[in-house]
Design a protein around this motif. Structure first.
Motif, PDB file in Angstrom:
ATOM      1  N   GLY A  80     -34.899   4.218  -1.067  1.00  0.00           N
ATOM      2  CA  GLY A  80     -34.463   5.446  -0.545  1.00  0.00           C
ATOM      3  C   GLY A  80     -34.992   5.013   0.685  1.00  0.00           C
ATOM      4  N   GLN A  81     -36.154   4.244   1.189  1.00  0.00           N
ATOM      5  CA  GLN A  81     -36.699   3.659   2.126  1.00  0.00           C
ATOM      6  C   GLN A  81     -35.843   3.092   3.106  1.00  0.00           C
ATOM      7  N   GLU A  82     -35.774   3.168   4.392  1.00  0.00           N
ATOM      8  CA  GLU A  82     -35.151   3.232   5.525  1.00  0.00           C
ATOM      9  C   GLU A  82     -35.573   1.446   5.845  1.00  0.00           C
ATOM     10  N   ILE A  83     -34.663   0.475   6.128  1.00  0.00           N
ATOM     11  CA  ILE A  83     -34.804  -0.490   6.954  1.00  0.00           C
ATOM     12  C   ILE A  83     -33.761  -1.214   8.035  1.00  0.00           C
ATOM     13  N   ASP A  84     -33.109  -0.204   8.450  1.00  0.00           N
ATOM     14  CA  ASP A  84     -32.450  -0.240   9.648  1.00  0.00           C
ATOM     15  C   ASP A  84     -31.623   0.590   9.960  1.00  0.00           C
ATOM     16  N   GLN A  85     -31.021   0.330  11.338  1.00  0.00           N
ATOM     17  CA  GLN A  85     -30.654   1.821  12.275  1.00  0.00           C
ATOM     18  C   GLN A  85     -29.623   1.299  12.860  1.00  0.00           C
ATOM     19  N   PHE A  86     -28.126   2.365  13.018  1.00  0.00           N
ATOM     20  CA  PHE A  86     -27.310   1.757  14.264  1.00  0.00           C
ATOM     21  C   PHE A  86     -26.844   2.998  14.708  1.00  0.00           C
ATOM     22  N   ASN A  87     -27.140   2.419  16.235  1.00  0.00           N
ATOM     23  CA  ASN A  87     -26.521   4.103  16.527  1.00  0.00           C
ATOM     24  C   ASN A  87     -27.205   5.056  16.321  1.00  0.00           C
ATOM     25  N   GLY A  88     -28.550   5.309  15.651  1.00  0.00           N
ATOM     26  CA  GLY A  88     -29.187   6.386  14.783  1.00  0.00           C
ATOM     27  C   GLY A  88     -28.893   7.054  14.168  1.00  0.00           C
ATOM     28  N   VAL A  89     -28.154   6.109  13.210  1.00  0.00           N
ATOM     29  CA  VAL A  89     -28.104   6.296  11.345  1.00  0.00           C
ATOM     30  C   VAL A  89     -28.903   5.162  10.886  1.00  0.00           C
ATOM     31  N   ASN A  90     -28.942   5.532   9.160  1.00  0.00           N
ATOM     32  CA  ASN A  90     -29.837   5.237   9.061  1.00  0.00           C
ATOM     33  C   ASN A  90     -29.564   3.868   7.982  1.00  0.00           C
ATOM     34  N   TYR A  94     -22.134   7.031   8.380  1.00  0.00           N
ATOM     35  CA  TYR A  94     -21.603   6.968   9.521  1.00  0.00           C
ATOM     36  C   TYR A  94     -20.762   7.175  10.873  1.00  0.00           C
ATOM     37  N   TYR A  95     -19.535   7.612   9.198  1.00  0.00           N
ATOM     38  CA  TYR A  95     -18.262   8.155  10.313  1.00  0.00           C
ATOM     39  C   TYR A  95     -19.197   9.819  10.814  1.00  0.00           C
ATOM     40  N   TYR A  96     -19.799   9.745   9.957  1.00  0.00           N
ATOM     41  CA  TYR A  96     -19.690  11.201  10.034  1.00  0.00           C
ATOM     42  C   TYR A  96     -20.592  11.849  11.249  1.00  0.00           C
ATOM     43  N   GLU A  97     -21.592  11.131  10.584  1.00  0.00           N
ATOM     44  CA  GLU A  97     -22.536  10.956  12.056  1.00  0.00           C
ATOM     45  C   GLU A  97     -22.663  10.982  12.999  1.00  0.00           C
ATOM     46  N   HIS A  98     -21.860   9.339  13.521  1.00  0.00           N
ATOM     47  CA  HIS A  98     -21.762   9.262  14.634  1.00  0.00           C
ATOM     48  C   HIS A  98     -20.567   9.258  15.106  1.00  0.00           C
ATOM     49  N   LEU A  99     -20.057   9.467  14.943  1.00  0.00           N
ATOM     50  CA  LEU A  99     -17.941   9.594  15.463  1.00  0.00           C
ATOM     51  C   LEU A  99     -17.110  10.933  14.205  1.00  0.00           C
ATOM     52  N   ASN A 100     -17.864  11.620  14.121  1.00  0.00           N
ATOM     53  CA  ASN A 100     -17.634  13.368  13.661  1.00  0.00           C
ATOM     54  C   ASN A 100     -16.560  12.908  13.091  1.00  0.00           C
ATOM     55  N   HIS A 101     -16.333  12.252  12.336  1.00  0.00           N
ATOM     56  CA  HIS A 101     -15.527  11.595  11.223  1.00  0.00           C
ATOM     57  C   HIS A 101     -15.374  12.127   9.917  1.00  0.00           C
ATOM     58  N   LYS A 102     -14.456  13.346   9.086  1.00  0.00           N
ATOM     59  CA  LYS A 102     -14.688  12.962   7.642  1.00  0.00           C
ATOM     60  C   LYS A 102     -13.315  12.905   6.978  1.00  0.00           C
ATOM     61  N   MET A 103     -13.247  12.131   6.098  1.00  0.00           N
ATOM     62  CA  MET A 103     -12.300  11.681   5.313  1.00  0.00           C
ATOM     63  C   MET A 103     -11.298  12.045   5.017  1.00  0.00           C
ATOM     64  N   PRO A 104      -9.653  13.000   4.538  1.00  0.00           N
ATOM     65  CA  PRO A 104      -8.975  13.444   3.698  1.00  0.00           C
ATOM     66  C   PRO A 104      -9.846  13.418   2.706  1.00  0.00           C
ATOM     67  N   ASN A 105      -9.847  12.363   1.698  1.00  0.00           N
ATOM     68  CA  ASN A 105     -10.358  11.656   0.664  1.00  0.00           C
ATOM     69  C   ASN A 105     -11.354  11.138   0.682  1.00  0.00           C
ATOM     70  N   SER A 106     -12.320  12.154   0.207  1.00  0.00           N
ATOM     71  CA  SER A 106     -14.268  11.759   0.334  1.00  0.00           C
ATOM     72  C   SER A 106     -15.141  11.168  -0.958  1.00  0.00           C
ATOM     73  N   TYR A 107     -13.471  10.456  -1.742  1.00  0.00           N
ATOM     74  CA  TYR A 107     -13.712   9.948  -2.650  1.00  0.00           C
ATOM     75  C   TYR A 107     -13.670   8.474  -3.508  1.00  0.00           C
ATOM     76  N   GLY A 108     -13.898   7.812  -3.840  1.00  0.00           N
ATOM     77  CA  GLY A 108     -13.839   6.547  -4.249  1.00  0.00           C
ATOM     78  C   GLY A 108     -14.556   5.308  -3.653  1.00  0.00           C
ATOM     79  N   HIS A 109     -14.240   4.167  -4.492  1.00  0.00           N
ATOM     80  CA  HIS A 109     -15.073   3.079  -4.596  1.00  0.00           C
ATOM     81  C   HIS A 109     -14.657   2.226  -3.047  1.00  0.00           C
ATOM     82  N   ALA A 110     -15.557   1.058  -2.271  1.00  0.00           N
ATOM     83  CA  ALA A 110     -15.194   0.170  -1.702  1.00  0.00           C
ATOM     84  C   ALA A 110     -14.133  -0.093  -1.468  1.00  0.00           C
ATOM     85  N   LYS A 111     -13.273  -0.564  -2.352  1.00  0.00           N
ATOM     86  CA  LYS A 111     -12.448  -1.108  -2.428  1.00  0.00           C
ATOM     87  C   LYS A 111     -11.153  -0.425  -2.164  1.00  0.00           C
ATOM     88  N   ASP A 112     -11.696   0.925  -3.077  1.00  0.00           N
ATOM     89  CA  ASP A 112      -9.879   2.125  -2.139  1.00  0.00           C
ATOM     90  C   ASP A 112     -10.067   2.872  -1.269  1.00  0.00           C
TER      91      ASP A 112
END
Length: 196
Positions: A36-46, A81-99
């Protein structure tokens, strides 16, 4: 040597390999960092440290109930990142990376589950900063991986990622090449990218 001796050696090697893989996936091999420790950030998203790749410390949701994913996993970072920086919500908010990659969607078409344009690797479209990069699963990681493109030139891309593995870094670079009109990220695990 006798056959029985070789069998014991092979069994011992398999046990050692299993224990080693199990440890790398679940044990914090960087004791100077806390989960849970912050190690990096991009466009204000940790970006947060996760310890072993399979460490799970609960689900992260927004104040309005949108699911960002399991805390400190790769999916949680890209969705946050997409929610905070690009104001985007995905219709399917579940699934593994491969999905995140829909094999039935053609290059440059909309991925309806994510409400993003999907590109295959290679693609006619060059990757851009903020694209969400998708990796296919492997023998040692059946869930796949996702990251965000943080820099692009004509010869390489840089990504930022959360939970890249116990020895991985939050930033990584890959060669980018244009051949026969198609942009190819030179990594056989990268199957494509998504764009808002």
């Amino acid at each position: 040597m006798k056959l029985k001796h070789w069998i014991f050696i092979i069994i011992g090697l398999h046990i050692a390999l299993f224990v080693g893989l199990w440890s790398m996936q679940r044990v914090n091999v960087k004791p100077n960092l806390e989960i849970g420790q912050e190690i990096d950030q991009f466009n204000g998203v940790n970006v947060y440290y996760n310890g072993g790749v399979r460490t799970v410390t609960g689900r992260n949701t927004t104040a309005d109930g949108y699911n960002l994913g399991l805390k400190y996993q790769c999916v949680e970072f890209v969705k946050r990142y997409y929610y905070e920086h690009l104001n985007h919500k995905m219709p399917n908010s579940y699934g593994h990376a491969k999905d995140f990659f829909d094999k039935s969607v053609k290059d440059g078409q909309i991925n309806k589950q994510r409400n993003l344009i999907q590109f295959t690797n290679p693609s006619q479209s060059k990757p851009k900063v903020n694209d969400l990069l998708i990796y296919k699963p492997t023998l040692f990681n059946k869930f796949g991986h996702v990251a965000i493109v943080s820099k692009v030139s004509d010869k390489e891309i840089e990504i930022i990622q959360q939970n890249p593995g116990p020895m991985g870094s939050s930033r990584e670079k890959f060669k980018l090449k244009k051949v026969n009109g198609l942009w190819n990220i030179k990594n056989s695990r990268i199957i494509g990218w998504l764009r808002k």
